[in-house]
Scaffold this motif. Structure first.
Motif, PDB file in Angstrom:
ATOM      1  N   GLN A  63       0.832  -1.205   0.000  1.00  0.00           N
ATOM      2  CA  GLN A  63       0.000   0.000   0.000  1.00  0.00           C
ATOM      3  C   GLN A  63       0.865   1.254   0.000  1.00  0.00           C
ATOM      4  O   GLN A  63       2.075   1.172   0.184  1.00  0.00           O
ATOM      5  CB  GLN A  63      -0.939  -0.018   1.214  1.00  0.00           C
ATOM      6  CG  GLN A  63      -1.752  -1.295   1.329  1.00  0.00           C
ATOM      7  CD  GLN A  63      -2.523  -1.621   0.046  1.00  0.00           C
ATOM      8  OE1 GLN A  63      -3.042  -0.715  -0.615  1.00  0.00           O
ATOM      9  NE2 GLN A  63      -2.575  -2.886  -0.319  1.00  0.00           N
ATOM     10  N   THR A  64       0.235   2.404  -0.204  1.00  0.00           N
ATOM     11  CA  THR A  64       0.993   3.661  -0.243  1.00  0.00           C
ATOM     12  C   THR A  64       0.303   4.747   0.579  1.00  0.00           C
ATOM     13  O   THR A  64      -0.908   4.699   0.787  1.00  0.00           O
ATOM     14  CB  THR A  64       1.121   4.201  -1.687  1.00  0.00           C
ATOM     15  OG1 THR A  64      -0.197   4.311  -2.247  1.00  0.00           O
ATOM     16  CG2 THR A  64       1.963   3.308  -2.567  1.00  0.00           C
ATOM     17  N   GLU A  88     -13.885   7.792   6.139  1.00  0.00           N
ATOM     18  CA  GLU A  88     -12.837   7.581   5.133  1.00  0.00           C
ATOM     19  C   GLU A  88     -12.679   6.074   4.893  1.00  0.00           C
ATOM     20  O   GLU A  88     -12.662   5.294   5.846  1.00  0.00           O
ATOM     21  CB  GLU A  88     -11.483   8.129   5.618  1.00  0.00           C
ATOM     22  CG  GLU A  88     -10.381   7.910   4.572  1.00  0.00           C
ATOM     23  CD  GLU A  88      -8.947   8.054   5.088  1.00  0.00           C
ATOM     24  OE1 GLU A  88      -8.057   8.325   4.281  1.00  0.00           O
ATOM     25  OE2 GLU A  88      -8.731   7.875   6.301  1.00  0.00           O
ATOM     26  N   GLY A  90     -10.025   3.418   3.579  1.00  0.00           N
ATOM     27  CA  GLY A  90      -8.603   3.287   3.249  1.00  0.00           C
ATOM     28  C   GLY A  90      -7.734   4.113   4.178  1.00  0.00           C
ATOM     29  O   GLY A  90      -7.123   5.104   3.770  1.00  0.00           O
ATOM     30  N   SER A  93      -1.782   4.852   6.093  1.00  0.00           N
ATOM     31  CA  SER A  93      -0.880   5.362   7.132  1.00  0.00           C
ATOM     32  C   SER A  93      -1.633   6.155   8.201  1.00  0.00           C
ATOM     33  O   SER A  93      -1.101   6.411   9.279  1.00  0.00           O
ATOM     34  CB  SER A  93       0.145   6.290   6.489  1.00  0.00           C
ATOM     35  OG  SER A  93      -0.509   7.457   5.994  1.00  0.00           O
ATOM     36  N   GLN A  96      -4.190  11.021   5.780  1.00  0.00           N
ATOM     37  CA  GLN A  96      -5.369  11.757   5.293  1.00  0.00           C
ATOM     38  C   GLN A  96      -6.388  11.959   6.424  1.00  0.00           C
ATOM     39  O   GLN A  96      -6.955  13.045   6.570  1.00  0.00           O
ATOM     40  CB  GLN A  96      -5.997  10.993   4.117  1.00  0.00           C
ATOM     41  CG  GLN A  96      -7.378  11.481   3.694  1.00  0.00           C
ATOM     42  CD  GLN A  96      -7.374  12.762   2.888  1.00  0.00           C
ATOM     43  OE1 GLN A  96      -6.995  12.774   1.722  1.00  0.00           O
ATOM     44  NE2 GLN A  96      -7.797  13.875   3.499  1.00  0.00           N
ATOM     45  N   GLU A 111      -9.972   0.433   7.450  1.00  0.00           N
ATOM     46  CA  GLU A 111      -8.836  -0.167   6.743  1.00  0.00           C
ATOM     47  C   GLU A 111      -9.005  -1.683   6.743  1.00  0.00           C
ATOM     48  O   GLU A 111      -9.353  -2.267   7.755  1.00  0.00           O
ATOM     49  CB  GLU A 111      -7.521   0.243   7.427  1.00  0.00           C
ATOM     50  CG  GLU A 111      -6.277  -0.456   6.949  1.00  0.00           C
ATOM     51  CD  GLU A 111      -6.007  -0.321   5.453  1.00  0.00           C
ATOM     52  OE1 GLU A 111      -5.959   0.801   4.943  1.00  0.00           O
ATOM     53  OE2 GLU A 111      -5.872  -1.384   4.784  1.00  0.00           O
ATOM     54  N   ARG A 112      -8.713  -2.316   5.589  1.00  0.00           N
ATOM     55  CA  ARG A 112      -8.896  -3.775   5.477  1.00  0.00           C
ATOM     56  C   ARG A 112      -7.660  -4.576   5.889  1.00  0.00           C
ATOM     57  O   ARG A 112      -7.719  -5.791   5.978  1.00  0.00           O
ATOM     58  CB  ARG A 112      -9.332  -4.157   4.063  1.00  0.00           C
ATOM     59  CG  ARG A 112      -8.304  -3.919   2.991  1.00  0.00           C
ATOM     60  CD  ARG A 112      -8.847  -4.219   1.607  1.00  0.00           C
ATOM     61  NE  ARG A 112      -9.065  -5.641   1.402  1.00  0.00           N
ATOM     62  CZ  ARG A 112      -8.118  -6.513   1.084  1.00  0.00           C
ATOM     63  NH1 ARG A 112      -6.872  -6.113   0.954  1.00  0.00           N
ATOM     64  NH2 ARG A 112      -8.414  -7.787   0.899  1.00  0.00           N
ATOM     65  N   ASP A 137     -14.080  -3.973   6.096  1.00  0.00           N
ATOM     66  CA  ASP A 137     -14.188  -3.833   4.645  1.00  0.00           C
ATOM     67  C   ASP A 137     -15.007  -2.586   4.320  1.00  0.00           C
ATOM     68  O   ASP A 137     -16.206  -2.522   4.585  1.00  0.00           O
ATOM     69  CB  ASP A 137     -14.865  -5.085   4.066  1.00  0.00           C
ATOM     70  CG  ASP A 137     -15.046  -4.993   2.559  1.00  0.00           C
ATOM     71  OD1 ASP A 137     -14.669  -3.949   1.963  1.00  0.00           O
ATOM     72  OD2 ASP A 137     -15.560  -5.967   1.976  1.00  0.00           O
ATOM     73  N   GLY A 138     -14.328  -1.607   3.726  1.00  0.00           N
ATOM     74  CA  GLY A 138     -14.962  -0.331   3.421  1.00  0.00           C
ATOM     75  C   GLY A 138     -16.127  -0.420   2.450  1.00  0.00           C
ATOM     76  O   GLY A 138     -16.947   0.504   2.385  1.00  0.00           O
ATOM     77  N   THR A 154     -10.168   6.516  -0.536  1.00  0.00           N
ATOM     78  CA  THR A 154      -8.785   6.802  -0.931  1.00  0.00           C
ATOM     79  C   THR A 154      -8.126   5.591  -1.602  1.00  0.00           C
ATOM     80  O   THR A 154      -6.912   5.427  -1.543  1.00  0.00           O
ATOM     81  CB  THR A 154      -7.943   7.300   0.273  1.00  0.00           C
ATOM     82  OG1 THR A 154      -7.787   6.227   1.215  1.00  0.00           O
ATOM     83  CG2 THR A 154      -8.584   8.479   0.966  1.00  0.00           C
ATOM     84  N   LEU A 211     -10.180  -3.231  -2.493  1.00  0.00           N
ATOM     85  CA  LEU A 211     -10.410  -4.671  -2.566  1.00  0.00           C
ATOM     86  C   LEU A 211     -11.443  -5.112  -1.543  1.00  0.00           C
ATOM     87  O   LEU A 211     -11.554  -4.504  -0.472  1.00  0.00           O
ATOM     88  CB  LEU A 211      -9.088  -5.415  -2.296  1.00  0.00           C
ATOM     89  CG  LEU A 211      -7.926  -5.061  -3.247  1.00  0.00           C
ATOM     90  CD1 LEU A 211      -6.632  -5.674  -2.730  1.00  0.00           C
ATOM     91  CD2 LEU A 211      -8.224  -5.527  -4.666  1.00  0.00           C
TER      92      LEU A 211
HETATM   93  N1  SAH Z   1      -5.560   7.406   3.026  1.00  0.00           N
HETATM   94  C1  SAH Z   1      -4.280   6.719   3.064  1.00  0.00           C
HETATM   95  C2  SAH Z   1      -3.862   6.199   1.685  1.00  0.00           C
HETATM   96  C3  SAH Z   1      -4.258   4.863   1.588  1.00  0.00           C
HETATM   97  S1  SAH Z   1      -3.870   3.854   0.208  1.00  0.00           S
HETATM   98  C4  SAH Z   1      -3.186   7.545   3.668  1.00  0.00           C
HETATM   99  O1  SAH Z   1      -3.405   8.745   3.908  1.00  0.00           O
HETATM  100  O2  SAH Z   1      -2.109   7.009   3.937  1.00  0.00           O
HETATM  101  C5  SAH Z   1      -5.394   2.969   0.181  1.00  0.00           C
HETATM  102  C6  SAH Z   1      -5.685   2.115   1.385  1.00  0.00           C
HETATM  103  O3  SAH Z   1      -6.988   1.562   1.181  1.00  0.00           O
HETATM  104  C7  SAH Z   1      -4.746   0.927   1.574  1.00  0.00           C
HETATM  105  O4  SAH Z   1      -4.191   0.950   2.861  1.00  0.00           O
HETATM  106  C8  SAH Z   1      -5.653  -0.278   1.361  1.00  0.00           C
HETATM  107  O5  SAH Z   1      -5.308  -1.390   2.169  1.00  0.00           O
HETATM  108  C9  SAH Z   1      -7.009   0.283   1.738  1.00  0.00           C
HETATM  109  N2  SAH Z   1      -8.168  -0.436   1.196  1.00  0.00           N
HETATM  110  C10 SAH Z   1      -8.328  -1.002  -0.028  1.00  0.00           C
HETATM  111  N3  SAH Z   1      -9.556  -1.567  -0.133  1.00  0.00           N
HETATM  112  C11 SAH Z   1     -10.192  -1.332   1.049  1.00  0.00           C
HETATM  113  C12 SAH Z   1     -11.473  -1.669   1.560  1.00  0.00           C
HETATM  114  N4  SAH Z   1     -12.363  -2.386   0.860  1.00  0.00           N
HETATM  115  N5  SAH Z   1     -11.782  -1.294   2.825  1.00  0.00           N
HETATM  116  C13 SAH Z   1     -10.896  -0.584   3.577  1.00  0.00           C
HETATM  117  N6  SAH Z   1      -9.666  -0.249   3.150  1.00  0.00           N
HETATM  118  C14 SAH Z   1      -9.313  -0.606   1.903  1.00  0.00           C
END
Ligand code: SAH
Length: 215
Positions: A63-64, A88, A90, A93, A96, A111-112, A137-138, A154, A211
């Motif tokens: 992830q990023t 939010e 995702g 880190s 955001q 976060e997943r 799961d978002g 995000t 995902l």
């Molecule tokens: N907002 C973050 C950037 C996140 S990158 C920041 O400021 O650092 C996107 C993130 O979404 C990843 O950590 C990924 O694991 C998460 N993600 C992907 N699908 C998801 C879902 N269905 N539910 C929750 N998180 C999810």
């Protein structure tokens, strides 16, 4: 937690703020939040020098942490108001979520990845922010605190999750990078009535995929 924020970091951060302003972000509340939050705390200690470049960066688990300009742009589209209840998807880190909390929003973030959720939670508590970090799961949203004034995704969404549209207040909006053949078109979807929505398209961005399920 052994994290230090020096004048040197503050200097690098101010340059980053100027760069983001130069790219067209004018909302001083957003720039102030980015100028205040030590982004290097949200990344591995070895990459302090990279933390104040306007770039996305790996945070583990494939992830990023989003590019600061992208964070600023999504935050701008969300029209964050003091006291807004924001969901939010995702956490990553936690950066955001921290920007939104610094602007006075009431933030819930999903976060997943269990380990990413846990470390973001630990850091946000350490920094003194009251952000609710949810491991889940978002795609399902988070019904216990619905409806939300705003929803921010995000990660690259293959479709607009129905549960999230339902958990949005009438008059509220969702900002989402919607996948279109591998690139993501930023959309702002406003809920104008219980079953009515308007969609405004913006530029293309690059995100990791959204995902299903948890890990
Ligand atoms: N907002 C973050 C950037 C996140 S990158 C920041 O400021 O650092 C996107 C993130 O979404 C990843 O950590 C990924 O694991 C998460 N993600 C992907 N699908 C998801 C879902 N269905 N539910 C929750 N998180 C999810």
């Amino acid at each position: 937690m052994n994290k230090i924020d020096t004048y040197r970091h503050k200097g690098m951060r101010q340059k980053l703020v100027d760069q983001i302003r130069g790219k067209g972000i004018e909302d001083e509340r957003i720039l102030k939040a980015i100028g205040k939050i030590p982004r290097h705390f949200f990344m591995d200690e070895a990459f302090v020098e990279k933390a104040y470049e306007d770039k996305a960066f790996p945070i583990g688990k494939g992830q990023t942490i989003s590019q600061p300009y992208t964070v600023a742009f999504q935050t701008h589209l969300l029209r964050v108001g003091y006291g807004d209840k924001i969901l939010e998807i995702g956490t990553g880190s936690g950066y955001q979520a921290c920007v939104l909390a610094e602007m006075g929003a009431n933030v819930y973030t999903i976060e997943r990845h269990r380990s990413l959720s846990a470390s973001a939670k630990k850091l946000l508590v350490h920094l003194g922010y009251k952000v609710r970090c949810i491991y889940g799961d978002g795609f399902l949203g988070y019904p216990p605190f619905a409806p939300y004034d705003k929803i921010l995704i995000t990660a690259a969404a293959p479709e607009i999750p129905k549960a999230l549209l339902e958990q949005l207040k009438v008059g509220g909006c969702m900002v989402v990078p919607k996948d279109e053949n591998g690139k993501q078109r930023m959309l702002r979807i406003t809920k104008t009535n219980v079953n009515d929505y308007t969609t405004e398209p913006f530029d293309y961005f690059q995100f990791v995929p959204m995902l299903k399920g948890k890990e």
